[in-house]
Design an enzyme around this catalytic site. Structure first.
Site, PDB file in Angstrom:
ATOM      1  N   HIS A  62      -5.290   3.170   5.735  1.00  0.00           N
ATOM      2  CA  HIS A  62      -4.948   1.940   5.009  1.00  0.00           C
ATOM      3  C   HIS A  62      -5.169   2.090   3.502  1.00  0.00           C
ATOM      4  O   HIS A  62      -6.318   2.132   3.036  1.00  0.00           O
ATOM      5  CB  HIS A  62      -5.796   0.778   5.555  1.00  0.00           C
ATOM      6  CG  HIS A  62      -5.478  -0.547   4.963  1.00  0.00           C
ATOM      7  ND1 HIS A  62      -4.587  -1.434   5.528  1.00  0.00           N
ATOM      8  CD2 HIS A  62      -5.921  -1.152   3.833  1.00  0.00           C
ATOM      9  CE1 HIS A  62      -4.501  -2.525   4.790  1.00  0.00           C
ATOM     10  NE2 HIS A  62      -5.309  -2.379   3.750  1.00  0.00           N
ATOM     11  N   HIS A  64      -3.174   0.940  -0.511  1.00  0.00           N
ATOM     12  CA  HIS A  64      -2.067   0.292  -1.239  1.00  0.00           C
ATOM     13  C   HIS A  64      -1.811   1.108  -2.503  1.00  0.00           C
ATOM     14  O   HIS A  64      -2.474   0.880  -3.522  1.00  0.00           O
ATOM     15  CB  HIS A  64      -2.432  -1.134  -1.672  1.00  0.00           C
ATOM     16  CG  HIS A  64      -2.866  -2.039  -0.569  1.00  0.00           C
ATOM     17  ND1 HIS A  64      -2.043  -3.001  -0.039  1.00  0.00           N
ATOM     18  CD2 HIS A  64      -4.037  -2.140   0.111  1.00  0.00           C
ATOM     19  CE1 HIS A  64      -2.696  -3.667   0.909  1.00  0.00           C
ATOM     20  NE2 HIS A  64      -3.910  -3.157   1.023  1.00  0.00           N
ATOM     21  N   GLU A 142       5.377  -4.178   4.296  1.00  0.00           N
ATOM     22  CA  GLU A 142       4.580  -5.394   4.449  1.00  0.00           C
ATOM     23  C   GLU A 142       5.428  -6.660   4.322  1.00  0.00           C
ATOM     24  O   GLU A 142       6.234  -6.784   3.405  1.00  0.00           O
ATOM     25  CB  GLU A 142       3.475  -5.422   3.386  1.00  0.00           C
ATOM     26  CG  GLU A 142       2.496  -6.561   3.586  1.00  0.00           C
ATOM     27  CD  GLU A 142       1.318  -6.462   2.643  1.00  0.00           C
ATOM     28  OE1 GLU A 142       0.208  -6.235   3.126  1.00  0.00           O
ATOM     29  OE2 GLU A 142       1.516  -6.602   1.421  1.00  0.00           O
ATOM     30  N   SER A 146       4.359 -17.473   3.113  1.00  0.00           N
ATOM     31  CA  SER A 146       3.961 -18.564   4.016  1.00  0.00           C
ATOM     32  C   SER A 146       4.885 -19.777   3.873  1.00  0.00           C
ATOM     33  O   SER A 146       4.895 -20.662   4.721  1.00  0.00           O
ATOM     34  CB  SER A 146       2.520 -18.986   3.713  1.00  0.00           C
ATOM     35  OG  SER A 146       2.433 -19.446   2.377  1.00  0.00           O
ATOM     36  N   HIS A 181       1.025  -9.257   6.065  1.00  0.00           N
ATOM     37  CA  HIS A 181       0.016  -9.348   5.010  1.00  0.00           C
ATOM     38  C   HIS A 181      -1.283  -9.972   5.514  1.00  0.00           C
ATOM     39  O   HIS A 181      -2.347  -9.371   5.392  1.00  0.00           O
ATOM     40  CB  HIS A 181       0.544 -10.097   3.779  1.00  0.00           C
ATOM     41  CG  HIS A 181      -0.491 -10.202   2.698  1.00  0.00           C
ATOM     42  ND1 HIS A 181      -1.276 -11.313   2.545  1.00  0.00           N
ATOM     43  CD2 HIS A 181      -0.903  -9.324   1.766  1.00  0.00           C
ATOM     44  CE1 HIS A 181      -2.124 -11.111   1.536  1.00  0.00           C
ATOM     45  NE2 HIS A 181      -1.912  -9.907   1.045  1.00  0.00           N
ATOM     46  N   HIS A 208      -3.802  -7.423   7.786  1.00  0.00           N
ATOM     47  CA  HIS A 208      -5.124  -7.834   7.300  1.00  0.00           C
ATOM     48  C   HIS A 208      -5.560  -9.028   8.152  1.00  0.00           C
ATOM     49  O   HIS A 208      -4.746  -9.910   8.455  1.00  0.00           O
ATOM     50  CB  HIS A 208      -5.058  -8.297   5.841  1.00  0.00           C
ATOM     51  CG  HIS A 208      -4.714  -7.207   4.860  1.00  0.00           C
ATOM     52  ND1 HIS A 208      -3.522  -7.143   4.198  1.00  0.00           N
ATOM     53  CD2 HIS A 208      -5.431  -6.157   4.420  1.00  0.00           C
ATOM     54  CE1 HIS A 208      -3.515  -6.102   3.383  1.00  0.00           C
ATOM     55  NE2 HIS A 208      -4.664  -5.475   3.504  1.00  0.00           N
ATOM     56  N   GLU A 211     -10.698 -11.239   6.560  1.00  0.00           N
ATOM     57  CA  GLU A 211     -11.366 -10.424   5.549  1.00  0.00           C
ATOM     58  C   GLU A 211     -12.531 -11.178   4.910  1.00  0.00           C
ATOM     59  O   GLU A 211     -13.581 -10.599   4.657  1.00  0.00           O
ATOM     60  CB  GLU A 211     -10.328 -10.030   4.474  1.00  0.00           C
ATOM     61  CG  GLU A 211     -10.892  -9.242   3.311  1.00  0.00           C
ATOM     62  CD  GLU A 211      -9.817  -8.769   2.345  1.00  0.00           C
ATOM     63  OE1 GLU A 211      -8.655  -9.216   2.493  1.00  0.00           O
ATOM     64  OE2 GLU A 211     -10.143  -7.966   1.456  1.00  0.00           O
ATOM     65  N   ASP A 307      -8.585   1.368   1.581  1.00  0.00           N
ATOM     66  CA  ASP A 307      -7.879   0.243   0.961  1.00  0.00           C
ATOM     67  C   ASP A 307      -7.293   0.757  -0.361  1.00  0.00           C
ATOM     68  O   ASP A 307      -7.312   1.966  -0.628  1.00  0.00           O
ATOM     69  CB  ASP A 307      -8.815  -0.964   0.759  1.00  0.00           C
ATOM     70  CG  ASP A 307      -8.072  -2.296   0.959  1.00  0.00           C
ATOM     71  OD1 ASP A 307      -6.840  -2.299   0.897  1.00  0.00           O
ATOM     72  OD2 ASP A 307      -8.738  -3.320   1.179  1.00  0.00           O
TER      73      ASP A 307
HETATM   74  C1  BEZ Z   1       1.865 -16.680   0.412  1.00  0.00           C
HETATM   75  O1  BEZ Z   1       3.054 -16.389   0.348  1.00  0.00           O
HETATM   76  O2  BEZ Z   1       1.464 -17.632   1.048  1.00  0.00           O
HETATM   77  C2  BEZ Z   1       0.838 -15.826  -0.292  1.00  0.00           C
HETATM   78  C3  BEZ Z   1       1.231 -14.758  -1.078  1.00  0.00           C
HETATM   79  C4  BEZ Z   1       0.263 -13.987  -1.710  1.00  0.00           C
HETATM   80  C5  BEZ Z   1      -1.078 -14.288  -1.564  1.00  0.00           C
HETATM   81  C6  BEZ Z   1      -1.445 -15.358  -0.791  1.00  0.00           C
HETATM   82  C7  BEZ Z   1      -0.487 -16.142  -0.162  1.00  0.00           C
HETATM   83 FE   FE2 Z   2      -5.580  -3.853   2.186  1.00  0.00          FE
END
Ligand code: BEZ
Ligand code: FE2
Length: 408
Positions: A62, A64, A142, A146, A181, A208, A211, A307
């Site tokens: 893992h 980035h 990834e 949301s 993500h 993830h 965390e 990470d």
């Molecule tokens: C989201 O799309 O909800 C998001 C993107 C980056 C960090 C946290 C949330």
């Molecule tokens: Fe990570």
């Protein structure tokens, strides 16, 4: 055919002496030099330096790469201020992270003996570097987003990246893969679609998960530090999912969950029962104030991983293992050293479904040679000495080909 000779070989049965390894791009046989010489008289024999240990190449499950430009931009110490600083500096950091920066970090990983890594890719920017690097790369495309309004667009972009990584699978050492993500940042509808893509094409899957305490509180009650974050940046004050719904989305498909520091015993038992695994990132967890994963109680497989440089100070696997020795200060140190080495070799390979990570017949001939400064006095302390005294390995082999440290 080549034959590698070292004072010690790290095998699934532990460290063995008076053995050598015959290999082409795959490992042919582990046996005494006498037997191998007779069996393969034309093989090139390679004697490693005195006090050397032959390891399978290390696997960092893992990382980035896209955040490799971070040195002093992101705020360490506590998860939420760190996440705010990621939003603030993300564009600058990704913009500053050109191919040269990422290649430098691939070389740093190689110098520490990492012959395979799992690259979590948010934008697909590192695909070219991952095609060029000599290492094997599990390329985790990834999915993030949301907000239901943008979900289809983000999913479309994700699928383009999945296809791009699939198309370079044949000519490079890239294995296409899927990453989610996190529970708080991915809408459940596109989450399920992405899990189905992983299932359909049998791609490694990672996410993830739990965390930070802030993540737990947000998913459990819609409260805590993430509430302000979502109100500020996303104009919403309700989480898109909860802990159970998120976990259940991965049922029947073994997934590599990163962190899980804030998972409780019931959740850990559920992950274990479903055949999942954990990527444990000790320095990242410490630097972001997330807590300690109690690896002494885990009943599921785990890898140790770096990470990204967004939450770390190096991608050197030995730096990570030394940090793990110190973070888990109640675990007897010799046993812990052995567990940690297994977590970045055989266990990591099993987790990612790779045919490397073990020195035994039939496995890929990926090796990392660790050279100690003097003859180790006690064999039972080899794992600890290797971890404590190794900043860089002497050389690595990938698919049976030597890469001298100087040439990295
Ligand atoms: C989201 O799309 O909800 C998001 C993107 C980056 C960090 C946290 C949330
Ligand atoms: Fe990570």
């Amino acid at each position: 055919m080549k034959i590698l000779i070292a004072d010690y070989i790290y095998t699934p049965q532990g460290f063995v002496e008076n053995q050598a390894v015959a290999f082409t791009d795959n490992i042919e046989e582990v046996n005494t030099l006498e037997v191998l010489t007779k069996k393969y008289p034309d093989a090139t024999q390679i004697q490693t330096k005195p006090h050397s240990i032959l390891f399978p190449g290390f696997i960092n499950t893992h990382v980035h790469l896209e955040f490799s430009a971070n040195k002093t931009s992101l705020k360490y110490g506590s998860f939420m201020p760190w996440l705010d600083s990621v939003i603030e500096h993300r564009e600058d950091l990704v913009g500053a992270c050109d191919n040269a920066v990422m290649i430098k970090e691939c070389k740093a990983m190689l110098a520490s003996g990492i012959t395979t890594f799992g690259a979590i890719s948010s934008f697909g920017n590192e695909l070219e570097v991952c095609e060029k690097t000599p290492q094997r790369v599990v390329f985790f495309n990834e999915l993030i987003g949301s907000n239901a309004m943008y979900a289809d667009m983000l999913y479309g972009d994700f699928m383009e990246r999945v296809k791009a990584s699939m198309s370079c699978e044949k000519e490079s050492c890239i294995t296409p893969a899927v990453a989610i993500h996190s529970p708080y940042s991915v809408h459940p509808i596109i989450l399920q679609k992405a899990v189905n893509v992983a299932k359909e094409y049998k791609l490694p899957l990672s996410a993830h998960f739990l965390e930070s305490q802030a993540e737990r509180e947000w998913l459990e009650s819609g409260e805590g530090e993430l509430k302000g974050f979502f109100e500020k940046y996303f104009n919403t004050s309700t989480p898109v999912t909860n802990i159970q719904e998120f976990m259940y989305a991965f049922d029947t498909y073994p997934t590599h969950f990163t962190h899980c520091v804030q998972a409780n015993q019931v959740e850990l038992d559920y992950l274990a029962q479903q055949g999942h695994s954990i990527a444990h990132c000790p320095r990242s967890n410490r630097y972001l104030g997330c807590g300690r994963l109690p690896i002494e109680n885990l009943n599921l497989p785990f890898s140790v991983a770096t990470d990204g440089l967004s939450s770390n100070d190096s991608l050197n696997i030995f730096d990570e293992l030394r940090a793990a020795l110190l973070l888990h200060n109640d675990i007897p140190i010799q046993a812990l050293a052995n567990t940690l080495l297994k977590s970045v070799t055989a266990d990591a390979a099993d987790i990612l479904g790779l045919d490397c990570g073990k020195i035994e017949a039939g496995k890929l001939a990926d090796f990392a040679i660790v050279t100690l400064a003097e003859t180790p006095k006690r064999k039972e302390e080899l794992a600890l000495w290797a971890i404590l005294h190794t900043k860089e390995v002497s050389s690595v082999y990938i698919a049976g080909e030597l890469l001298e440290n100087e040439a990295f």
